[in-house]
Design a protein around this motif. Structure first.
Motif, mmCIF file in Angstrom:
data_model
loop_
_atom_site.group_PDB
_atom_site.id
_atom_site.type_symbol
_atom_site.label_atom_id
_atom_site.label_comp_id
_atom_site.label_asym_id
_atom_site.label_seq_id
_atom_site.Cartn_x
_atom_site.Cartn_y
_atom_site.Cartn_z
ATOM 1 N N PHE A 297 -3.735 7.989 4.077
ATOM 2 C CA PHE A 297 -4.305 7.072 3.092
ATOM 3 C C PHE A 297 -5.310 7.767 2.183
ATOM 4 O O PHE A 297 -6.065 8.624 2.610
ATOM 5 C CB PHE A 297 -5.025 5.915 3.793
ATOM 6 N N TYR B 106 -4.706 1.240 -2.744
ATOM 7 C CA TYR B 106 -4.712 1.588 -1.321
ATOM 8 C C TYR B 106 -6.082 2.102 -0.887
ATOM 9 O O TYR B 106 -6.517 1.872 0.231
ATOM 10 C CB TYR B 106 -3.654 2.647 -0.996
ATOM 11 N N HIS C 154 -8.256 -0.897 -0.159
ATOM 12 C CA HIS C 154 -7.685 -1.950 0.683
ATOM 13 C C HIS C 154 -8.469 -2.043 1.998
ATOM 14 O O HIS C 154 -8.783 -1.035 2.605
ATOM 15 C CB HIS C 154 -6.208 -1.648 0.971
ATOM 16 N N TRP D 273 -7.595 -2.712 4.977
ATOM 17 C CA TRP D 273 -6.918 -2.164 6.150
ATOM 18 C C TRP D 273 -6.605 -0.677 5.999
ATOM 19 O O TRP D 273 -5.834 -0.118 6.781
ATOM 20 C CB TRP D 273 -5.639 -2.945 6.452
ATOM 21 N N ASN D 274 -7.173 -0.017 5.021
ATOM 22 C CA ASN D 274 -7.007 1.423 4.865
ATOM 23 C C ASN D 274 -7.634 2.095 6.085
ATOM 24 O O ASN D 274 -8.828 1.948 6.348
ATOM 25 C CB ASN D 274 -7.705 1.879 3.576
ATOM 26 N N LEU D 275 -6.844 2.835 6.845
ATOM 27 C CA LEU D 275 -7.342 3.419 8.092
ATOM 28 C C LEU D 275 -8.445 4.451 7.887
ATOM 29 O O LEU D 275 -9.206 4.720 8.810
ATOM 30 C CB LEU D 275 -6.184 4.033 8.886
ATOM 31 N N ILE E 133 -4.627 0.955 16.042
ATOM 32 C CA ILE E 133 -3.742 0.356 15.049
ATOM 33 C C ILE E 133 -2.672 1.377 14.727
ATOM 34 O O ILE E 133 -2.974 2.553 14.542
ATOM 35 C CB ILE E 133 -4.518 0.014 13.758
ATOM 36 N N GLU E 134 -1.423 0.941 14.662
ATOM 37 C CA GLU E 134 -0.346 1.827 14.251
ATOM 38 C C GLU E 134 0.465 1.154 13.162
ATOM 39 O O GLU E 134 0.729 -0.046 13.235
ATOM 40 C CB GLU E 134 0.577 2.156 15.436
ATOM 41 N N TYR E 135 0.823 1.925 12.168
ATOM 42 C CA TYR E 135 1.716 1.470 11.116
ATOM 43 C C TYR E 135 3.038 2.196 11.268
ATOM 44 O O TYR E 135 3.057 3.373 11.588
ATOM 45 C CB TYR E 135 1.172 1.838 9.726
ATOM 46 N N MET E 136 4.129 1.506 11.028
ATOM 47 C CA MET E 136 5.439 2.141 11.015
ATOM 48 C C MET E 136 5.828 2.249 9.548
ATOM 49 O O MET E 136 6.135 1.251 8.907
ATOM 50 C CB MET E 136 6.437 1.278 11.788
ATOM 51 N N HIS E 137 5.757 3.468 9.012
ATOM 52 C CA HIS E 137 5.999 3.643 7.583
ATOM 53 C C HIS E 137 7.470 3.753 7.223
ATOM 54 O O HIS E 137 7.890 3.315 6.166
ATOM 55 C CB HIS E 137 5.250 4.875 7.060
ATOM 56 N N SER E 138 8.261 4.367 8.072
ATOM 57 C CA SER E 138 9.678 4.506 7.773
ATOM 58 C C SER E 138 10.448 4.668 9.070
ATOM 59 O O SER E 138 9.880 4.980 10.111
ATOM 60 C CB SER E 138 9.937 5.709 6.850
#
Length: 154
Positions: free
Chosen positions: A70, A78, A81, A83-85, A131-136
């Motif tokens: 990020f 972004y 934002h 929620w920007n880690l 927190i985990e994001y699944m980007h692709s």
């Protein structure tokens, strides 16, 4: 399992993506048409058969420096934002800001994996949630043993 883990060469993300696609084509033919359950079945067949060695690549990237992950640029949507880690822990209402820079707690890491990537479940050393994001890519399948969760809270 740890005997199988070794440091590899440094590659860029495009090369890594090409490697992951080749691996998926080799071990999961017609993978785009397979369900998550079918891919999971292939995974467990490979694990339980234990006859074939498959080289799986993973990466963990420190996103604190070098502009990875990020952005912190407040002119970017972004960057500002909530929620920007990279800025989440600096919120005035967040107690984590008092920890300072701690990799994996207040500084996010970017994890890359490919088909059949496997990681041991663990808890944060500070007992913090993450927190985990699944980007692709397709979704992850999570497994855990209830005693490991219970013992971490005793």
């Amino acid at each position: 399992m740890e005997d199988c883990i070794c440091s590899g060469r440094q590659i860029n993300i495009l090369t890594f993506k090409k490697m992951t696609n080749r691996c998926k084509e080799m071990y999961v033919p017609g993978g785009k048409n397979k369900t998550l359950n079918e891919i999971e079945q292939i995974y467990w067949e490979k694990v339980l058969d234990a006859e074939e060695h498959i080289c799986i690549n993973n990466a963990s990237i420190d996103t604190g420096e070098g502009g990875h992950g990020f952005t912190k640029d407040q002119r970017d949507s972004y960057g500002k934002h909530p929620w920007n880690l990279k800025t989440l822990t600096q919120n005035s209402s967040n107690m984590l800001r008092f920890m300072g820079p701690v990799l994996g707690a207040t500084l996010p890491t970017l994890h890359l994996g490919m088909i059949f990537s496997t990681h041991c479940w663990h808890r944060d050393p500070h007992n913090l949630p993450w927190i985990e994001y699944m980007h692709s890519g397709p979704g992850k399948i999570w497994y855990f043993h209830i005693s490991s969760i219970l013992s971490s809270h005793i």
